[in-house]
Structures are given as C-alpha cells and as structure tokens.
Design a protein around this motif. Sequence first.
Motif, short mmCIF file in Angstrom:
data_model
loop_
_atom_site.label_atom_id
_atom_site.label_comp_id
_atom_site.label_asym_id
_atom_site.label_seq_id
_atom_site.Cartn_x
_atom_site.Cartn_y
_atom_site.Cartn_z
N VAL A 1 17.82 64.44 15.09
CA VAL A 1 16.85 63.38 14.82
C VAL A 1 16.89 62.33 15.92
N GLU A 2 18.09 61.92 16.29
CA GLU A 2 18.20 60.84 17.27
C GLU A 2 17.71 61.28 18.64
N GLU A 3 17.85 62.55 18.96
CA GLU A 3 17.31 63.03 20.25
C GLU A 3 15.81 62.85 20.29
N GLN B 1 22.34 50.10 10.37
CA GLN B 1 21.54 49.84 11.57
C GLN B 1 20.10 50.29 11.38
N GLU B 2 19.91 51.44 10.72
CA GLU B 2 18.53 51.90 10.47
C GLU B 2 17.81 50.92 9.56
N GLN B 3 18.54 50.37 8.61
CA GLN B 3 17.93 49.38 7.71
C GLN B 3 17.50 48.15 8.50
N ASP C 1 20.52 51.80 20.37
CA ASP C 1 21.23 52.08 19.11
C ASP C 1 21.12 53.56 18.75
N GLU C 2 19.92 54.13 18.92
CA GLU C 2 19.72 55.54 18.55
C GLU C 2 20.53 56.46 19.47
N GLN C 3 20.61 56.08 20.74
CA GLN C 3 21.42 56.88 21.67
C GLN C 3 22.88 56.85 21.24
N ARG C 4 23.30 55.70 20.78
CA ARG C 4 24.69 55.56 20.32
C ARG C 4 24.92 56.42 19.06
N HIS C 5 23.94 56.44 18.17
CA HIS C 5 24.06 57.29 16.97
C HIS C 5 24.23 58.75 17.37
N ARG C 6 23.43 59.17 18.36
CA ARG C 6 23.52 60.56 18.81
C ARG C 6 24.93 60.85 19.36
N ILE D 1 17.38 59.32 5.50
CA ILE D 1 18.27 60.44 5.84
C ILE D 1 19.73 60.04 5.59
N TYR D 2 20.10 58.85 6.08
CA TYR D 2 21.49 58.42 5.90
C TYR D 2 21.81 58.15 4.44
N GLU D 3 20.82 57.66 3.70
CA GLU D 3 21.04 57.47 2.26
C GLU D 3 21.30 58.81 1.59
#
Length: 180
Positions: free
Chosen positions: A106-108, A54-56, A140-145, A31-33
């Motif tokens: 997505v992150e939720e 971070q996803e990588q 990390d995912e919470q931070r992305h959100r 998705i980020y790519e």
Amino acid sequence: MKILPGDLSPSKTIDRMIRVDHAGEYGAARIYEGQLSVLKNSSSAPLLEHMRAQEQAHLDTFDNLIRARRVRPTVLSPVWHVAGYVLGALSARLGEKSAMACTVAVEEVIDEHYARQSKELDNFPHEEELQKIIRQFREDEQRHRELGIEHGAADAPAFKVMKTMIKMASKTAIWFSTRI
Ligand SMILES: [Fe+2]
Ligand SMILES: [Fe+2]
C-alpha cells in the motif's frame, strides 16, 4: 501553465487531489484498524498503533482541507470503510509478516501517488501549503514502507504475489476515488 482542451480547470485538479488523498488516508487508517483488530496482543501491536495514529493525523488534515475548501468527498467512503478494514484484517490473519507485506504494498502505491501529485503541484505555486503537506506525508509513508520491510515483510508467504495484488487494488481504488 497552459490548459489544453480536455484538461481539468486548475481548481478541479486541486479538488481531485484533495478528494483522492482524503479517501486514501481514510482507507489507510482503516487498514491499520483492521490489522490491529487481529494483532492487538502481538508484538507488532505498538508498531501498527504508531502507523495507525499517523494515518489518523493525515486523515484529520485532509478532513480539514475538504471542509475548508468545500471539496466533495468521494461517494465511495463506505466502500473504503469496509474494504480497508477487511484488507487489514485478512492480511493480519495470515500473520504479522503478511500484515507488514500489506503495508509495503500500500505504501509503495501511496508513495508513487504523492510523488506524482507533488510534481504536478509544481505548476501551482500558490498551493504551497498543500505541497508542504503532501511532501511531509510522503516522507511518513516512505517510513511506513521501510518499517514494513524492517519487520519482515519480504519473508511473508507469497510476498510477491500478495504485493502485486494489493498494489493493483490500491491503484484501482485511487483511480475511482479521484473521479467519483
Ligand atoms: Fe497516510
Ligand atoms: Fe502510511
């Protein structure tokens, strides 16, 4: 832990967790790519690159786990390869705020997903390492959100509709990647 009829064996349960998490992190990186392919020259690029990296790292961790434990990856990897990228690119085409809205959606879902797994892993005290990984990644995912919200996700056009649709798609992807 009591195993009820119809329940998966403990090792199958853990295999499924690793399979779906591996698929999810793969999709997230894609998705980020996809977003970066559209927004590489925008002011959002450094933030998107930070989250992509971070996803990588998450993906690399699950790559190692899947190999070390000989877990079969999902057969749907080629689908997530394309679907993740397309979702990223399309959301980015709608604008930087829509790209952030995609991240929030997505992150939720991933946050809820990791929370459920983390709870389930309380039944597997010997899976301490996996529990630690999932707790860390969940943070990390919470931070992305949060970053998505801080960068205007809620101001994206049709934010609520978009969020609902992407969340539904993500949950469907999780359902399939757990099983096949
Ligand atoms: Fe991730
Ligand atoms: Fe993430």
